[in-house]
Design an enzyme around this catalytic site. Structure first.
Site, PDB file in Angstrom:
ATOM      1  N   HIS A  45       0.835  -1.194   0.000  1.00  0.00           N
ATOM      2  CA  HIS A  45       0.000   0.000   0.000  1.00  0.00           C
ATOM      3  C   HIS A  45       0.875   1.251   0.000  1.00  0.00           C
ATOM      4  O   HIS A  45       2.095   1.190   0.164  1.00  0.00           O
ATOM      5  CB  HIS A  45      -0.926  -0.010   1.199  1.00  0.00           C
ATOM      6  CG  HIS A  45      -1.990  -1.075   1.115  1.00  0.00           C
ATOM      7  ND1 HIS A  45      -3.016  -1.177   2.029  1.00  0.00           N
ATOM      8  CD2 HIS A  45      -2.192  -2.071   0.215  1.00  0.00           C
ATOM      9  CE1 HIS A  45      -3.799  -2.196   1.693  1.00  0.00           C
ATOM     10  NE2 HIS A  45      -3.310  -2.753   0.611  1.00  0.00           N
ATOM     11  N   GLU A  47       1.335   3.677   2.143  1.00  0.00           N
ATOM     12  CA  GLU A  47       2.109   3.966   3.349  1.00  0.00           C
ATOM     13  C   GLU A  47       3.373   3.116   3.418  1.00  0.00           C
ATOM     14  O   GLU A  47       4.452   3.599   3.798  1.00  0.00           O
ATOM     15  CB  GLU A  47       1.259   3.709   4.601  1.00  0.00           C
ATOM     16  CG  GLU A  47       0.022   4.597   4.690  1.00  0.00           C
ATOM     17  CD  GLU A  47      -1.215   3.936   4.109  1.00  0.00           C
ATOM     18  OE1 GLU A  47      -2.298   4.109   4.694  1.00  0.00           O
ATOM     19  OE2 GLU A  47      -1.111   3.234   3.073  1.00  0.00           O
ATOM     20  N   CYS A  70      -5.213   1.337   6.593  1.00  0.00           N
ATOM     21  CA  CYS A  70      -6.064   0.165   6.798  1.00  0.00           C
ATOM     22  C   CYS A  70      -5.746  -0.521   8.119  1.00  0.00           C
ATOM     23  O   CYS A  70      -4.660  -0.381   8.675  1.00  0.00           O
ATOM     24  CB  CYS A  70      -5.929  -0.804   5.621  1.00  0.00           C
ATOM     25  SG  CYS A  70      -4.272  -1.467   5.404  1.00  0.00           S
ATOM     26  N   CYS A  79      -1.671  -1.291   7.393  1.00  0.00           N
ATOM     27  CA  CYS A  79      -0.748  -0.162   7.318  1.00  0.00           C
ATOM     28  C   CYS A  79      -0.587   0.538   8.663  1.00  0.00           C
ATOM     29  O   CYS A  79       0.478   1.089   8.956  1.00  0.00           O
ATOM     30  CB  CYS A  79      -1.234   0.828   6.259  1.00  0.00           C
ATOM     31  SG  CYS A  79      -1.088   0.200   4.570  1.00  0.00           S
TER      32      CYS A  79
END
Length: 290
Positions: A45, A47, A70, A79
């Site tokens: 993701h 991040e 998330c 994350c």
């Protein structure tokens, strides 16, 4: 945040069914030390990509992210866990995640002692995240219809070479599916990964709801319709298109339509004009469903 929004758009057309997210990390002195965006489902993701770029310089820093981190284990770890383990001090969030599970990533970050601010430039972040969020809310892909019109405003079957075709080619980069006279195809071929995104086979068939359900089952969050497609008339006539982009040809400053052409229109009923632009040979109109 505007930098995070800008880079998040690079994931449009490939992240679905996941959202296109961007992230920028600042060190304790406010210097940018890392950035990242989500490319496709199953890959890191935004991040995590930003943290990878920042390394140890993220410790004590600020994370600026377009969507709430998330909070669940899926194909990748949550994350919020990666941010906590990186010892960041502050997280700025533009849009809260409507799919967040349990307490939510923001709540658990706060619980871990991380300062969290949410709603930061939310309206601007929704320029990228809006179609994804609308797709979740409506339970179907966000649909944009681009067409050229005759002088009376009625949609024409095809896009002729020119500015409308140029915009179509640009827009396809940001959409999961493009549907035209030649059928259904990925906006960017092979961009999503075959294990999470599949094109429909054969005619769509059925009523508007069944057709949209079939398209949604591909994993698509955004669809671009081009011109007038008889097969998709149940969708366009049922008001299931979320945004229309119409190119109306220029007319004389004193003009009357043919007596048998019926009512002249700008955009279909049920849409609100959001943009009007003069082009060399056309007027470009954008309408959003009311």
């Amino acid at each position: 945040m505007r930098r995070a929004i800008a880079i998040s758009a690079q994931g449009l057309g490939s992240t679905s069914p996941n959202p296109p997210v961007g992230c920028v990390i600042l060190d304790g002195d406010g210097r940018t030390v890392g950035e990242g965006y989500h490319l496709r489902k199953g890959e890191p993701h935004a991040e995590v990509n930003a943290l990878t770029a920042a390394g140890k310089r993220a410790e004590g820093g600020t994370v600026v992210v377009t969507l709430e981190p998330c909070n669940h284990y899926g194909r990748t770890p949550p994350c919020r866990e990666a941010l906590i383990n990186a010892n960041v001090a502050r997280v700025l969030i533009a849009v809260m995640d409507p799919t967040s599970r349990g307490a939510g990533g923001a709540a658990l970050l706060r619980k871990a002692g991380v300062e969290v601010e949410q709603g930061f430039l939310e309206d601007e972040a929704l320029l990228v995240l809006g179609p994804w969020k609308a797709s979740l809310k409506d339970g179907r892909p966000f649909i944009t219809w681009i067409y050229e019109a005759g002088p009376d405003g009625s949609p024409s079957p095809h896009l002729t070479p020119g500015v409308a075709c140029e915009e179509l080619n640009a827009l396809r980069e940001s959409h999961d599916l493009v549907i035209g006279q030649d059928g259904v195809e990925e906006g960017r071929p092979d961009s999503h990964g075959s294990d999470v995104f599949k094109l429909p086979f054969g005619p769509l068939g059925g009523n508007s709801a069944e057709m949209v359900r079939t398209l949604g089952d591909t994993g698509s969050r955004s669809i671009l319709l081009s011109g007038v497609i008889d097969e998709l008339s149940p969708i366009t006539s049922a008001g299931m298109v979320d945004q229309v982009i119409a190119y109306l040809p220029k007319t004389s400053c004193s003009w009357s339509p043919d007596t048998d052409s019926g009512r002249t229109i700008a955009i279909p009923d049920g849409y609100r004009l959001t943009d009007v632009t003069r082009q060399a040979t056309h007027v470009r109109l954008v309408g959003r469903r009311t």
